[in-house]
Write an enzyme that holds these catalytic residues in place. Sequence first.
Site, mmCIF file in Angstrom:
data_model
loop_
_atom_site.group_PDB
_atom_site.id
_atom_site.type_symbol
_atom_site.label_atom_id
_atom_site.label_comp_id
_atom_site.label_asym_id
_atom_site.label_seq_id
_atom_site.Cartn_x
_atom_site.Cartn_y
_atom_site.Cartn_z
ATOM 1 N N ASP A 24 0.566 -1.365 0.410
ATOM 2 C CA ASP A 24 0.378 -0.116 -0.165
ATOM 3 C C ASP A 24 1.422 1.168 0.020
ATOM 4 O O ASP A 24 1.704 1.080 0.848
ATOM 5 C CB ASP A 24 -0.791 -0.126 1.022
ATOM 6 N N ASP A 75 2.525 4.682 -5.649
ATOM 7 C CA ASP A 75 2.184 6.009 -5.731
ATOM 8 C C ASP A 75 2.738 7.329 -6.160
ATOM 9 O O ASP A 75 3.415 7.781 -5.009
ATOM 10 C CB ASP A 75 0.835 6.357 -4.203
ATOM 11 N N GLU A 130 -2.258 5.592 -8.665
ATOM 12 C CA GLU A 130 -3.511 6.834 -7.743
ATOM 13 C C GLU A 130 -2.559 8.422 -8.789
ATOM 14 O O GLU A 130 -2.065 8.858 -9.740
ATOM 15 C CB GLU A 130 -3.013 7.054 -6.220
ATOM 16 N N HIS A 175 -7.597 10.259 4.126
ATOM 17 C CA HIS A 175 -6.176 9.159 5.575
ATOM 18 C C HIS A 175 -6.854 9.972 6.685
ATOM 19 O O HIS A 175 -7.245 10.904 7.275
ATOM 20 C CB HIS A 175 -4.705 9.346 5.347
ATOM 21 N N GLY A 176 -6.420 8.813 7.794
ATOM 22 C CA GLY A 176 -6.917 8.588 9.031
ATOM 23 C C GLY A 176 -8.171 8.591 10.153
ATOM 24 O O GLY A 176 -9.272 8.101 8.998
ATOM 25 N N GLY A 224 -9.417 5.419 2.637
ATOM 26 C CA GLY A 224 -9.625 5.774 3.586
ATOM 27 C C GLY A 224 -10.772 5.216 3.862
ATOM 28 O O GLY A 224 -12.161 6.044 3.971
ATOM 29 N N SER A 275 -12.513 3.374 5.759
ATOM 30 C CA SER A 275 -12.566 2.884 7.056
ATOM 31 C C SER A 275 -14.100 3.934 7.752
ATOM 32 O O SER A 275 -14.367 5.042 7.354
ATOM 33 C CB SER A 275 -11.674 3.360 8.555
ATOM 34 N N ASN A 315 -10.032 -0.097 1.036
ATOM 35 C CA ASN A 315 -8.878 0.004 1.957
ATOM 36 C C ASN A 315 -9.447 0.034 3.539
ATOM 37 O O ASN A 315 -9.988 1.135 3.611
ATOM 38 C CB ASN A 315 -7.795 1.809 1.494
ATOM 39 N N THR A 327 -7.495 2.392 9.647
ATOM 40 C CA THR A 327 -8.111 3.773 11.035
ATOM 41 C C THR A 327 -8.914 2.679 12.011
ATOM 42 O O THR A 327 -8.674 2.574 12.328
ATOM 43 C CB THR A 327 -8.690 4.406 10.288
#
Length: 312
Positions: free
Chosen positions: A81, A103, A133, A179-180, A211, A213, A254, A257
């Site tokens: 990843d 990426d 990406e 992300h996060g 991202g 989650s 994906n 988190t």
Amino acid sequence: MKVTTNKIFKNCYGRYGIAAVNVWCMEQVHGLFSAAQKANAPFIVQTTPVARNYAGAEMLIAMISAAAKIYPKTVFAVHLDHGNREHAVNCIESAGYTSVMIDASHETFEKNISVTKEVVEKAHLKNISVEAELGVLSGIEDDLNVDEKHKKFTQPSEVEEFVKRTGCDSLAVAVGTSHGAYKFSGEQGLQFEILKEIQKRLPGFPLVLHGGSTVNMNEIERINAAGGQLGTDAKGVSDKELLKAIELGVCKINIATDARLIWTRVHREFFRLSPAQFNPIIPGKTYMSEFEKFNLEKFELLKSTGKAKEFK
């Protein structure tokens, strides 16, 4: 059974989604593989460059290989990843990976094409699939830190040329996630109009949602009740959004988190309730069980439960 992401995507496109789960420790590997075997669900196990540096690249691959023997009925791909050129080439040249992500989304359009094409050519010689990406996600995860002002949605007008010139096998698109723990700002959600236009221009081509989650608010509340200080305005991708995205060509979702939040909740609650304990095995077992439960629920949501039989 280890397979390429190409094979998985060919089967799942438009029908169900594939959970692509980032791992960095033994407990996660056990929880993921045990859930997949119980659910008979295909999945992708992912490692980031930071996880490879933390655990050791050979250690991670060894754990995944061991899990494949312990849980022999699983069907999965092993994916790098968010790799740069060096990371991707290293994984292509070493054993264990069936797909890699290059990426170069932070580069110019032409540079992104050039770097991606080089990686694709090397990977395809070894029957390794490549995810690229186009567009830039904001947020923080591992060593990624992209300022919100630099976020750029994927431009549908560029996707056909990009895929044709690079030869990539799947495309990660920036359609609103980050992300996060903070996937969206304000009331913003997934940009389905962009997804619709991309699918129209790339019919049948597998798309990837980074991202992905959910960011369960109950997890955050329990973490904070056990001494954590996470923001309560965190927002993830809803179940409804994930299902709609799958209909629009998203094959790979994906997840990182959510795994971290569960780890944090389990360990904070354990040491808060058992302050005299110092045995890591006890919360470790709990985390494996909780992570297994999480993945079973995710496979069911994405409609991948029972689909591993299609590969055997």
